[in-house]
Design an enzyme around this catalytic site. Structure first.
Site, PDB file in Angstrom:
ATOM      1  N   HIS A   1      -7.332  -3.502   7.820  1.00  0.00           N
ATOM      2  CA  HIS A   1      -6.160  -2.697   7.468  1.00  0.00           C
ATOM      3  C   HIS A   1      -6.453  -1.515   6.574  1.00  0.00           C
ATOM      4  O   HIS A   1      -5.538  -0.759   6.250  1.00  0.00           O
ATOM      5  CB  HIS A   1      -5.107  -3.578   6.789  1.00  0.00           C
ATOM      6  CG  HIS A   1      -4.339  -4.430   7.737  1.00  0.00           C
ATOM      7  ND1 HIS A   1      -3.225  -3.986   8.403  1.00  0.00           N
ATOM      8  CD2 HIS A   1      -4.553  -5.690   8.164  1.00  0.00           C
ATOM      9  CE1 HIS A   1      -2.761  -4.947   9.188  1.00  0.00           C
ATOM     10  NE2 HIS A   1      -3.553  -5.992   9.060  1.00  0.00           N
TER      11      HIS A   1
ATOM     12  N   LYS B   1       7.521   4.497   0.434  1.00  0.00           N
ATOM     13  CA  LYS B   1       6.319   3.718   0.693  1.00  0.00           C
ATOM     14  C   LYS B   1       5.759   3.326  -0.667  1.00  0.00           C
ATOM     15  O   LYS B   1       6.206   3.837  -1.686  1.00  0.00           O
ATOM     16  CB  LYS B   1       5.300   4.533   1.495  1.00  0.00           C
ATOM     17  CG  LYS B   1       5.045   5.933   0.892  1.00  0.00           C
ATOM     18  CD  LYS B   1       4.076   6.776   1.717  1.00  0.00           C
ATOM     19  CE  LYS B   1       4.669   7.319   2.992  1.00  0.00           C
ATOM     20  NZ  LYS B   1       4.120   6.700   4.187  1.00  0.00           N
ATOM     21  N   ARG B   2       4.796   2.404  -0.690  1.00  0.00           N
ATOM     22  CA  ARG B   2       4.192   2.067  -1.965  1.00  0.00           C
ATOM     23  C   ARG B   2       3.637   3.332  -2.640  1.00  0.00           C
ATOM     24  O   ARG B   2       3.186   4.261  -1.962  1.00  0.00           O
ATOM     25  CB  ARG B   2       3.066   1.035  -1.762  1.00  0.00           C
ATOM     26  CG  ARG B   2       3.579  -0.353  -1.416  1.00  0.00           C
ATOM     27  CD  ARG B   2       4.437  -0.938  -2.528  1.00  0.00           C
ATOM     28  NE  ARG B   2       3.628  -1.233  -3.689  1.00  0.00           N
ATOM     29  CZ  ARG B   2       3.240  -2.445  -4.048  1.00  0.00           C
ATOM     30  NH1 ARG B   2       3.639  -3.502  -3.351  1.00  0.00           N
ATOM     31  NH2 ARG B   2       2.495  -2.623  -5.107  1.00  0.00           N
TER      32      ARG B   2
ATOM     33  N   LYS C   1      -1.587   8.147  -0.866  1.00  0.00           N
ATOM     34  CA  LYS C   1      -0.382   8.518  -0.117  1.00  0.00           C
ATOM     35  C   LYS C   1       0.193   9.867  -0.598  1.00  0.00           C
ATOM     36  O   LYS C   1       1.070  10.436   0.022  1.00  0.00           O
ATOM     37  CB  LYS C   1       0.669   7.412  -0.221  1.00  0.00           C
ATOM     38  CG  LYS C   1       0.266   6.114   0.523  1.00  0.00           C
ATOM     39  CD  LYS C   1       1.285   5.011   0.288  1.00  0.00           C
ATOM     40  CE  LYS C   1       0.883   3.678   0.930  1.00  0.00           C
ATOM     41  NZ  LYS C   1       1.202   3.625   2.377  1.00  0.00           N
TER      42      LYS C   1
ATOM     43  N   THR D   1       3.416   2.491   9.230  1.00  0.00           N
ATOM     44  CA  THR D   1       4.463   2.035  10.157  1.00  0.00           C
ATOM     45  C   THR D   1       5.798   2.650   9.744  1.00  0.00           C
ATOM     46  O   THR D   1       6.705   2.756  10.567  1.00  0.00           O
ATOM     47  CB  THR D   1       4.588   0.496  10.164  1.00  0.00           C
ATOM     48  OG1 THR D   1       4.659   0.046   8.811  1.00  0.00           O
ATOM     49  CG2 THR D   1       3.418  -0.138  10.879  1.00  0.00           C
TER      50      THR D   1
ATOM     51  N   LYS E   1       9.173   4.138  12.008  1.00  0.00           N
ATOM     52  CA  LYS E   1      10.593   3.823  11.788  1.00  0.00           C
ATOM     53  C   LYS E   1      11.416   5.103  11.729  1.00  0.00           C
ATOM     54  O   LYS E   1      12.510   5.177  12.290  1.00  0.00           O
ATOM     55  CB  LYS E   1      10.773   3.026  10.488  1.00  0.00           C
ATOM     56  CG  LYS E   1      10.068   1.677  10.474  1.00  0.00           C
ATOM     57  CD  LYS E   1      10.034   1.092   9.056  1.00  0.00           C
ATOM     58  CE  LYS E   1       9.006  -0.018   8.956  1.00  0.00           C
ATOM     59  NZ  LYS E   1       8.707  -0.380   7.550  1.00  0.00           N
TER      60      LYS E   1
HETATM   61  C1  LIG Z   1       7.643  -0.207   6.803  1.00  0.00           C
HETATM   62  C2  LIG Z   1       7.615  -0.517   5.371  1.00  0.00           C
HETATM   63  C3  LIG Z   1       6.504  -0.182   4.595  1.00  0.00           C
HETATM   64  C4  LIG Z   1       5.312   0.561   5.144  1.00  0.00           C
HETATM   65  O1  LIG Z   1       5.524   1.942   4.955  1.00  0.00           O
HETATM   66  P1  LIG Z   1       4.326   2.987   5.094  1.00  0.00           P
HETATM   67  O2  LIG Z   1       5.008   4.304   4.977  1.00  0.00           O
HETATM   68  O3  LIG Z   1       3.727   2.772   6.450  1.00  0.00           O
HETATM   69  O4  LIG Z   1       3.380   2.723   3.990  1.00  0.00           O
HETATM   70  C5  LIG Z   1       6.529  -0.481   3.247  1.00  0.00           C
HETATM   71  N1  LIG Z   1       7.584  -1.100   2.685  1.00  0.00           N
HETATM   72  C6  LIG Z   1       8.677  -1.423   3.394  1.00  0.00           C
HETATM   73  C7  LIG Z   1       9.818  -2.088   2.714  1.00  0.00           C
HETATM   74  C8  LIG Z   1       8.720  -1.156   4.764  1.00  0.00           C
HETATM   75  O5  LIG Z   1       9.815  -1.505   5.454  1.00  0.00           O
END
Ligand SMILES: *Cc1c(COP(=O)(O)O)cnc(C)c1O
Length: 855
Positions: A379, A570-571, A576, A678, A682
């Site tokens: 990952h 995102k985190r 990032k 991911t 979305k």
């Molecule tokens: C999808 C999702 C992530 C992943 O987000 P990235 O932008 O791909 O890092 C992190 N936290 C939550 C709550 C998510 O639904």
């Protein structure tokens, strides 16, 4: 009938994709609901709280799962298909109620039933706590995969840990992140079923005893693993799979010594020590913290799960009748184990220990079976995230496993020597045991050597793994390396979270896209249909209004719903590059201040995400965002041209509210650092445009939708590599680029925080003197790209047409596609082989209370 505000009636009627509610179902749901309120919750409607109503509804919906769950498991037992075991330290499930109603197709009936009872189902759904047993993408991927595996009818199991405390709740206090424990089980979990009768022992510590060439792990301390099962319903196919999470339980013999000493009270209190194993999720994303308790968690999951897998293998229908099955020859034909990162990679030595020490197989046979059974998903390529456990810790905690890993390494290096004679450097690079500095086990090396398939999670990431991160291993085992581009479940991430968009899509192309997301490409033929483009704009505007209300309610900030909703959730992590976003925000602020009367495309920039509690820079970034936001949001010259909102406590249920309202999705990691992402998918699926780098799955998103429908900027992986090689000096950018210098000086000199001017010195220094993720090198390209974004936003029809192409091109990013590929290329299972018949059970009816006696 109960009176309800007219607006609510209208809202309810808009829901069309969920079909009409059959009168009989509605009536049964009401009866079951009342029965649960009475018998399960022991309340009447005079004293029931909204939470009681949520639980009554949850139990009602759960009842609809039970028959299908039992029958699915019976079916697997009878047909004995190959089982897929998805092992993960994280399952970021979020809420279960609405997902269950959607997948069972009873949402409209439940809606109508609650309406007839005078209850607001949306309000009840909000009461449910998120199951936050994950950090971010890796944990959410596991949850999306469970949904897809059930929907495809795979005989699959998710195995994980039932943490008492999931990912912490984030509070923002004076701009700083404060963590609060996530007591998600406080009011009980109606979706799980404890199975105390199936507890299994897990050993730790002890020593290895060698007797006539046989090794035994003895004098161990034992902790019990108690399974808690949760149902995983497929969409509309009567399949209900199981997610089994283990909880640590002290055995009655725990600390027996104290009982003899008369230390009864202390002995009972000390049971907590053993039970701490499943207490709390480690809150690190993409970061390895070598803590003993974490290693215990990893082994605890693996040891309990493998016992369960082997028990199920042995007790299968053919296992009983056919003595050959107990020989384990068929094990890899009946069992596939997928390792979600290296976190459960102790499964490899544990399976070897079981086969060799307990079942008496030869090492060679055991190794063949292990490699054929296991597969490893990588990952991340960030070195600080790769697990490397000190041998000193393993020696104490898992002495037999350390021996086994040494022997695996010995045989492996012999193999390497044979294939690459005389290449001593290569042996050092490939060793599972790292000898420089403190002696450590490299878990990625172990996972590669012990797996028949290794995959990255996006095409570009899988290439980097082969070319760079694990290049030596690729040369050794070229056939083992694969790509499986991540995906998301369209049930949660469109049908459930965005009913408005789901409806207008269904009006045009029907509902088949729910299980065949490539169908969305049929929308392309409407890309010049102005009516449809305006309908998309209207749906987005409604979603934005809803989020606007939420922001007003939660943070008392007035955002302009006509502004561009520019979102990065995102985190929080340096790679990032939330700081690059901040640099853009400050650029916009400086521009407005310089020329307040100049035309400006209004934006609301929203940033959300949790920082690991021990990650100093990430927490400082949160404080910086809030500090800048505070100045911008309270400057009358800025007005509603620009607002900055920190979205507190980002989690799955908040993602479901935010993403449908996004205009612009920020996916701006340094090329080569984000394995897939991911979140990006979305947003695409929900009709937001992406500003992003050629990193992770962004690359494939661009391929699917075409360059003209995505805003790509910045260096490629190759350009990043070249600049590193040449020698990257951020100070040069700072000195030669006036905008960069102005922004960095404002951050450093306390422009946004005159009361504490030195506060952000670490941010300044880390960029100006190091800039590991090359923000300065991408800054100009990012700003220019954002200017193009604003230009296009001025033209709503052009923007809407691009959104349409985004939605229509998101078919590839369904986790159904991802899982089909795992099934075919790694697990050797055929998803369509076993289809369950429709349920023969009659609708539940508890009104006829003595029907059982009549029978
Ligand atoms: C999808 C999702 C992530 C992943 O987000 P990235 O932008 O791909 O890092 C992190 N936290 C939550 C709550 C998510 O639904």
């Amino acid at each position: 009938m109960c009176a309800m505000p007219q607006s609510d009636v209208d809202k309810r009627k808009q829901i069309s994709i969920r079909g009409i509610a059959p009168v009989e179902n509605v009536s049964n749901i009401k009866k079951t609901f009342n029965r649960h309120l009475h018998y399960t919750l022991v309340k009447d409607r005079n004293v029931a709280t909204p939470r009681d109503y949520y639980y009554a509804l949850a139990h009602t919906v759960r009842d609809h799962l039970t028959g299908r769950w039992i029958r699915t498991q019976q079916h697997y037992y009878e047909k004995d298909p190959k089982r897929v075991y998805y092992l993960s330290l994280e399952f970021y499930m979020g809420r279960t109620l609405s997902n269950t109603m959607v997948n069972l197709g009873i949402q409209s009936s439940c809606d109508e039933a609650m309406y007839q009872l005078g209850l607001d189902i949306e309000e009840l759904e909000e009461i449910e706590e998120d199951a936050g047993l994950g950090n971010g993408g890796l944990g959410r991927l596991a949850a999306c995969f469970l949904d897809s595996m059930a929907t495809l009818g795979l005989a699959a199991y998710g195995y994980g840990i039932r943490y008492d405390y999931g990912i912490f709740a984030q509070k923002i206090d004076n701009g700083w992140q404060v963590e609060e424990p996530d007591e998600w089980l406080r009011y009980g979990n109606p979706w799980e079923k404890a199975r105390p009768e199936y507890v299994l022992p897990v050993s730790f510590f002890g020593r290895v005893e060698e007797k006539d060439g046989k090794n035994k792990w003895v004098d161990t301390q034992v902790v019990f693993a108690m399974p808690f099962d949760s149902p995983i319903p497929g969409y509309g196919n009567n399949t209900v799979n199981t997610m089994r999470l283990w909880s640590a339980k002290a055995p009655n013999s725990f600390n027996l010594r104290f009982f003899n000493d008369g230390e009864y009270i202390n002995a009972v209190c000390d049971r907590n020590l053993a039970e701490n194993i499943s207490r709390v999720l480690y809150p690190n994303d993409n970061f390895f913290e070598g803590k003993e308790l974490r290693l215990k968690q990893e082994y605890f999951l693996v040891a309990a799960t493998l016992q369960d897998i082997i028990r199920r293998f042995k007790s299968s229908r053919f296992g009983c009748k056919d003595p050959v099955r107990t020989s384990f020859d068929a094990f890899p034909d009946k069992v596939a184990i997928q390792l979600n990162d290296t976190h459960p990679s102790l499964a490899i030595p544990e399976l070897m220990r079981i086969f060799v020490d307990i079942e008496g197989l030869s090492w060679e046979k055991a190794w063949e079976l292990t490699v054929k059974t296991c597969a490893y998903t990588n990952h991340t390529v960030l070195p600080e995230a790769l697990e490397r456990w000190p041998t000193s810790l393993l020696e104490r905690l898992l002495p037999r496993h350390l021996q086994i890993m040494y022997y695996i390494n010995f045989l492996f290096l012999e193999e390497v020597k044979k294939k690459f004679p005389g290449d001593m450097d290569r042996l050092g690079r490939m060793s599972i045991v790292e000898e420089h500095g403190e002696k450590k086990i490299n878990m990625a090396h172990l996972a590669i050597v012990g797996s028949h398939a290794i995959n990255g999670v996006a095409a570009i990431h899988s290439e980097i793994i082969k070319k760079d991160t694990f290049h030596d291993f690729y040369e050794m085992y070229p056939d083992r390396f694969q790509n499986k581009t991540n995906g998301i479940t369209p049930r949660r991430w469109l049908l459930l979270c965005n009913p408005g968009l789901s409806d207008v899509i269904a009006e045009k192309i029907g509902e088949d896209w729910v299980t065949d997301l490539y169908q969305l490409k049929k929308l392309k033929e409407f890309d010049s249909n102005e009516n449809f483009l305006r309908t998309l704009i209207k749906v987005k505007q409604e979603n934005k209004m809803k989020l606007t209300e939420y922001i007003k309610q939660e943070y008392n900030i007035d955002v302009n719903p006509a502004s561009m909703f520019d979102i990065q959730v995102k985190r929080i992590h340096e790679y990032k590059r939330q700081l690059l976003n901040v640099m853009h925000i400050i650029t916009l602020y400086n521009r407005i201040k310089k020329d307040p009367n100049k035309a400006f495309v209004p934006r609301t920039v929203m940033i959300g995400g949790k920082a690991a509690p021990g990650y100093h820079m990430a927490k400082l970034i949160i404080k910086l965002i809030n500090t800048v936001a505070n100045v911008i949001n309270n400057d009358p010259i800025i007005g509603d041209k620009l607002k900055v909102v920190y979205l507190e406590n980002y989690r799955v249920s908040l993602a479901e509210k935010i993403i449908p309202a996004a205009d612009l999705s920020e996916q701006i990691s340094t090329a080569g650092t984000e394995a897939s992402g991911t979140g990006n998918m979305k947003f695409q699926l929900n009709g937001a445009l992406t500003v992003g780098t050629l990193d992770g799955a962004n690359v494939e998103m661009k391929e699917e939708m075409g360059d003209e429908n995505i805003f790509i900027f910045g260096m490629t992986v190759e350009e990043v590599e070249a600049l590193k090689k040449k020698g990257y000096n951020p100070k040069e950018y700072y000195e030669s680029n006036g905008e960069i210098r102005q922004i960095m000086d404002q951050i450093n000199n306390g422009y946004f925080n005159p009361d504490e001017p030195g506060l952000f010195r670490d941010v300044y220094n880390s960029l100006v003197y190091n800039d590991r993720f090359m923000l300065f090198a991408d800054f100009d390209a990012y700003i220019k790209c954002q200017d193009r974004v604003s230009e296009v936003f001025k033209n709503p029809l052009q923007w809407s047409k691009m959104c349409l192409h985004n939605i229509a091109s998101s078919g590839k990013f369904s986790s159904d596609r991802t899982i089909s590929e795992y099934a075919k290329d790694i697990w050797g299972t055929d998803p369509s082989e076993f289809k369950l018949p429709a349920p023969h059970e009659s609708p539940l009816n508890y009104d006829d209370s003595d029907s059982a006696q009549k029978k």
